[in-house]
Design an enzyme around this catalytic site. Structure first.
Site, PDB file in Angstrom:
ATOM      1  N   SER A 143       0.944  -1.168  -0.152  1.00 18.23           N
ATOM      2  CA  SER A 143      -0.091   0.003   0.042  1.00 18.23           C
ATOM      3  C   SER A 143       0.789   1.306   0.223  1.00 18.23           C
ATOM      4  O   SER A 143       2.059   1.051   0.327  1.00 18.23           O
ATOM      5  CB  SER A 143      -0.793  -0.094   1.432  1.00 18.23           C
ATOM      6  OG  SER A 143      -1.620   1.317   1.489  1.00 18.23           O
ATOM      7  N   TYR A 156      -1.861  -1.450  10.676  1.00 14.46           N
ATOM      8  CA  TYR A 156      -1.822  -1.373   9.391  1.00 14.46           C
ATOM      9  C   TYR A 156      -0.689  -0.635   8.317  1.00 14.46           C
ATOM     10  O   TYR A 156       0.119  -1.342   7.848  1.00 14.46           O
ATOM     11  CB  TYR A 156      -3.032  -0.819   8.580  1.00 14.46           C
ATOM     12  CG  TYR A 156      -3.434  -0.826   7.192  1.00 14.46           C
ATOM     13  CD1 TYR A 156      -3.773  -2.074   6.464  1.00 14.46           C
ATOM     14  CD2 TYR A 156      -3.230   0.494   6.232  1.00 14.46           C
ATOM     15  CE1 TYR A 156      -4.070  -2.005   5.068  1.00 14.46           C
ATOM     16  CE2 TYR A 156      -3.190   0.261   5.037  1.00 14.46           C
ATOM     17  CZ  TYR A 156      -3.792  -0.836   4.388  1.00 14.46           C
ATOM     18  OH  TYR A 156      -3.896  -1.016   3.022  1.00 14.46           O
TER      19      TYR A 156
END
Ligand code: NAD
Length: 253
Positions: A143, A156
């Protein structure tokens, strides 16, 4: 010539979003595809969709938090298609919005087990099968959060940074054995996951799109194109990269 003609590709979390788009594109580009996910109904629908387009795919239920499921997923792929050439390790969830001080052990363990341990164990069990074929290609889905800070998505962000580290280490480890390992770093992409993060609020999605250099969110097919290309022989000298697919967001910082 199709990009991945005759290859066997495995896509985790392939029942929706970026994984579904990648599974469809791998099939369109000539691969036989194993789609795994915890959502059997949605995964079977992707298989049917690929079959309707003349492609060849199977669904295997697998919870990427569980090593036994990962082992069974790889075994099922190899038993059905005769081997494994390509893997798109895509499964990952953002968890809850919690910063460092408020992130509890349950939240941390949940996000780490799926996003980070899952990618490690997928590679661990995929690579021996690729070595039996004389080589292979892996794309891990990280990401933009893997290369930038996010105070509110602490766990995350940590796991996505870790995916880039694991990708680079695996690439160096396996270069001489003809296995390429790369990662994509998607920017905000219109999927169920992003809608959940934005709490389904169209205004929030519009606000995210507004700060993007291109003025819009990514489409899932734009992420899929990058993943499939990285796993194809067209990217034969691309090794250990973390490829931003973010409409210029990384150029801003
Ligand atoms: N959408 C974005 O903006 C964005 C941005 C950067 C990175 N990513 C990454 O892309 C990947 C895919 O995200 P998406 O937005 O396409 O998600 P999505 O919500 O569209 O799909 C997630 C899929 O994961 C499956 N899943 C959930 N838990 C699982 C588990 N334990 N084991 C196996 N499968 C499981 C779900 O059933 C679903 O099919 C993730 O790794 C995510 O972090 C997404």
């Amino acid at each position: 010539m199709a990009l991945v003609d005759g290859k066997v590709a495995l896509v985790t979390a392939g029942a929706s979003g970026i994984g579904r788009a990648a599974a469809r594109l791998f099939a369109k580009e000539g691969a036989r595809v194993c789609i795994s996910d915890i959502d059997r109904a949605a995964g079977e629908a992707v298989v049917a969709d690929i079959a309707a387009q003349g492609g060849d795919a199977i669904f295997v239920g697998a919870d990427i938090r569980k090593e036994a499921d990962i082992i069974a997923m790889v075994r099922a792929t190899v038993e059905h298609f005769g081997g494994l050439d390509i893997a798109f390790n895509n499964a990952g969830l953002p968890g809850h919005y919690t910063d460092l001080l408020n992130c509890g052990a349950d939240e941390w363990n949940s996000v780490v087990t799926l996003n980070m341990q899952g990618v490690w164990l997928c590679m661990k069990h995929e690579i021996p099968e690729m070595l039996k074929r004389g080589g292979g290609a892996i794309c891990n889905n990280a990401s933009r959060a893997g290369d930038s800070a996010s105070a509110e998505l602490f766990a995350y962000t940590a796991t996505k940074h870790a995916i880039i580290g694991m990708t680079r280490s695996a690439a160096i480890d396996l270069s001489e054995r003809n296995i390429r390992v790369n990662a994509i770093l998607p920017g905000p992409t219109l999927t169920g996951q992003l809608e959940d993060c934005a709490d389904g609020n169209a205004n929030d999605l519009s606000a995210i799109a507004a700060v993007m250099p291109m003025g819009r969110l990514a489409r899932v097919d734009e992420q899929a194109q990058a993943a499939v290309w990285l796993c194809s022989d067209r990217a034969s000298y691309i090794q250990g990269v973390a490829l931003c697919v973010d409409g210029g967001l990384s150029a801003l910082v």
